[in-house]
Design a protein around this motif. Structure first.
Motif, PDB file in Angstrom:
ATOM      1  N   ALA A   1       0.823  -1.210   0.000  1.00 56.14           N
ATOM      2  CA  ALA A   1       0.000   0.000   0.000  1.00 56.14           C
ATOM      3  C   ALA A   1       0.860   1.265   0.000  1.00 56.14           C
ATOM      4  O   ALA A   1       0.404   2.338  -0.394  1.00 56.14           O
ATOM      5  CB  ALA A   1      -0.938   0.013   1.204  1.00 56.14           C
ATOM      6  N   SER A   2       2.109   1.148   0.411  1.00 47.78           N
ATOM      7  CA  SER A   2       3.034   2.273   0.359  1.00 47.78           C
ATOM      8  C   SER A   2       3.841   2.269  -0.940  1.00 47.78           C
ATOM      9  O   SER A   2       3.990   3.295  -1.604  1.00 47.78           O
ATOM     10  CB  SER A   2       3.985   2.213   1.560  1.00 47.78           C
ATOM     11  N   LEU A   3       4.365   1.099  -1.327  1.00 49.89           N
ATOM     12  CA  LEU A   3       5.229   1.007  -2.516  1.00 49.89           C
ATOM     13  C   LEU A   3       4.462   1.237  -3.816  1.00 49.89           C
ATOM     14  O   LEU A   3       4.938   1.964  -4.701  1.00 49.89           O
ATOM     15  CB  LEU A   3       5.922  -0.352  -2.563  1.00 49.89           C
ATOM     16  N   ASP A   4       3.302   0.606  -3.968  1.00 49.05           N
ATOM     17  CA  ASP A   4       2.587   0.677  -5.245  1.00 49.05           C
ATOM     18  C   ASP A   4       2.261   2.117  -5.656  1.00 49.05           C
ATOM     19  O   ASP A   4       2.504   2.497  -6.802  1.00 49.05           O
ATOM     20  CB  ASP A   4       1.329  -0.191  -5.215  1.00 49.05           C
ATOM     21  N   PRO A   5       1.714   2.961  -4.765  1.00 49.06           N
ATOM     22  CA  PRO A   5       1.487   4.355  -5.177  1.00 49.06           C
ATOM     23  C   PRO A   5       2.793   5.087  -5.486  1.00 49.06           C
ATOM     24  O   PRO A   5       2.838   5.938  -6.377  1.00 49.06           O
ATOM     25  CB  PRO A   5       0.775   4.981  -3.968  1.00 49.06           C
ATOM     26  N   PHE A   6       3.873   4.755  -4.753  1.00 48.31           N
ATOM     27  CA  PHE A   6       5.152   5.415  -5.013  1.00 48.31           C
ATOM     28  C   PHE A   6       5.634   5.142  -6.428  1.00 48.31           C
ATOM     29  O   PHE A   6       6.244   6.005  -7.058  1.00 48.31           O
ATOM     30  CB  PHE A   6       6.204   4.974  -3.990  1.00 48.31           C
ATOM     31  N   ARG A   7       5.378   3.936  -6.940  1.00 47.30           N
ATOM     32  CA  ARG A   7       5.817   3.582  -8.297  1.00 47.30           C
ATOM     33  C   ARG A   7       5.250   4.536  -9.353  1.00 47.30           C
ATOM     34  O   ARG A   7       5.820   4.676 -10.427  1.00 47.30           O
ATOM     35  CB  ARG A   7       5.368   2.165  -8.647  1.00 47.30           C
ATOM     36  N   LYS A   8       4.117   5.185  -9.048  1.00 51.39           N
ATOM     37  CA  LYS A   8       3.477   6.069 -10.018  1.00 51.39           C
ATOM     38  C   LYS A   8       3.774   7.543  -9.752  1.00 51.39           C
ATOM     39  O   LYS A   8       3.233   8.413 -10.432  1.00 51.39           O
ATOM     40  CB  LYS A   8       1.965   5.825 -10.032  1.00 51.39           C
ATOM     41  N   THR A   9       4.634   7.843  -8.787  1.00 50.99           N
ATOM     42  CA  THR A   9       4.967   9.236  -8.492  1.00 50.99           C
ATOM     43  C   THR A   9       5.968   9.778  -9.504  1.00 50.99           C
ATOM     44  O   THR A   9       6.676   9.022 -10.180  1.00 50.99           O
ATOM     45  CB  THR A   9       5.565   9.378  -7.076  1.00 50.99           C
ATOM     46  N   GLN A  10       6.044  11.081  -9.565  1.00 46.03           N
ATOM     47  CA  GLN A  10       7.035  11.725 -10.437  1.00 46.03           C
ATOM     48  C   GLN A  10       8.456  11.348 -10.018  1.00 46.03           C
ATOM     49  O   GLN A  10       9.320  11.140 -10.861  1.00 46.03           O
ATOM     50  CB  GLN A  10       6.861  13.248 -10.410  1.00 46.03           C
ATOM     51  N   ARG A  11       8.689  11.247  -8.714  1.00 47.29           N
ATOM     52  CA  ARG A  11      10.028  10.863  -8.246  1.00 47.29           C
ATOM     53  C   ARG A  11      10.417   9.499  -8.805  1.00 47.29           C
ATOM     54  O   ARG A  11      11.532   9.293  -9.261  1.00 47.29           O
ATOM     55  CB  ARG A  11      10.106  10.847  -6.726  1.00 47.29           C
ATOM     56  N   SER A  12       9.489   8.553  -8.772  1.00 48.91           N
ATOM     57  CA  SER A  12       9.770   7.221  -9.283  1.00 48.91           C
ATOM     58  C   SER A  12       9.953   7.232 -10.797  1.00 48.91           C
ATOM     59  O   SER A  12      10.888   6.635 -11.329  1.00 48.91           O
ATOM     60  CB  SER A  12       8.644   6.264  -8.893  1.00 48.91           C
ATOM     61  N   MET A  13       9.059   7.925 -11.496  1.00 49.61           N
ATOM     62  CA  MET A  13       9.113   7.928 -12.959  1.00 49.61           C
ATOM     63  C   MET A  13      10.318   8.703 -13.494  1.00 49.61           C
ATOM     64  O   MET A  13      10.733   8.493 -14.617  1.00 49.61           O
ATOM     65  CB  MET A  13       7.808   8.455 -13.533  1.00 49.61           C
TER      66      MET A  13
END
Length: 195
Positions: free
Chosen positions: A56-68
């Motif tokens: 629930a923490s990692l999955d949304p992070f994958r779609k953040t600008q920081r991740s992308m």
């Protein structure tokens, strides 16, 4: 010409480090763990949370600008610039399908000069989704063209070993790699030159 299969997260990029540093520690300022203490991947037990809470923490992070917009692994990118043309390359990731488009674009943006093939093994599937491969080992068995796997997951290394691929374990806190990054890339260069 050899075909090298590259794991994406935590090899071509530093997703876990980015998530832990910029998401987990920001949201949990009382956490005293350091990245080097994440001795398991997934790290939920080290963090004293459930697997579902971790996702629930990692999955949304994958779609953040920081991740992308993560920068590529500089040492690996330098290897590609010097040695990439001497073999073929496949990127292979295990992650939720809904985050695959972003990471595929990321791979092609940074490594597309060399990596022309992208594979994804869904880390979780919905009931109505076809389950072609349940693991990277099954994907590699199906595709039948990988010679060397560069991967941080001990489980995926074992699967590739079991089908006769040569493997290099990319050093991360959760594996037992005895090589530094430079040593691993030198060993890969040696393997490529031998072929």
């Amino acid at each position: 010409m050899l075909t090298v299969v590259w794991d994406v997260d935590d090899v071509l990029n530093d997703l876990m480090y980015q998530w832990f540093t910029h998401c987990w520690l920001t949201e949990h300022p009382g956490c005293t763990l350091q990245y080097s203490q994440l001795l398991q991947n997934p790290p939920h037990q080290s963090l004293s949370i459930t697997y579902e809470e971790y996702l629930a923490s990692l999955d949304p992070f994958r779609k953040t600008q920081r991740s992308m917009k993560m920068p590529p692994n500089a040492q690996v990118l330098a290897w590609f610039r010097a040695q990439g043309k001497y073999c073929r390359h496949i990127a292979l990731t295990a992650r939720p399908l809904e985050t695959a488009p972003e990471v595929a674009a990321w791979v092609l943006r940074h490594f597309g000069l060399w990596i022309r093939c992208f594979g994804v093994v869904p880390s979780r599937t919905e009931e109505n989704e076809p389950a072609y491969d349940r693991s990277k080992g099954e994907f590699l068995t199906w595709i039948k063209c990988g010679d060397i796997l560069v991967e941080d997951s001990p489980e995926n290394i074992c699967q590739a070993d079991s089908i006769g691929m040569r493997t290099l374990t990319y050093p991360q806190p959760w594996n037992n790699s005895r090589l530094t990054i430079d040593e691993l890339l030198n060993e890969l260069s040696h393997m490529v030159r031998e072929s």
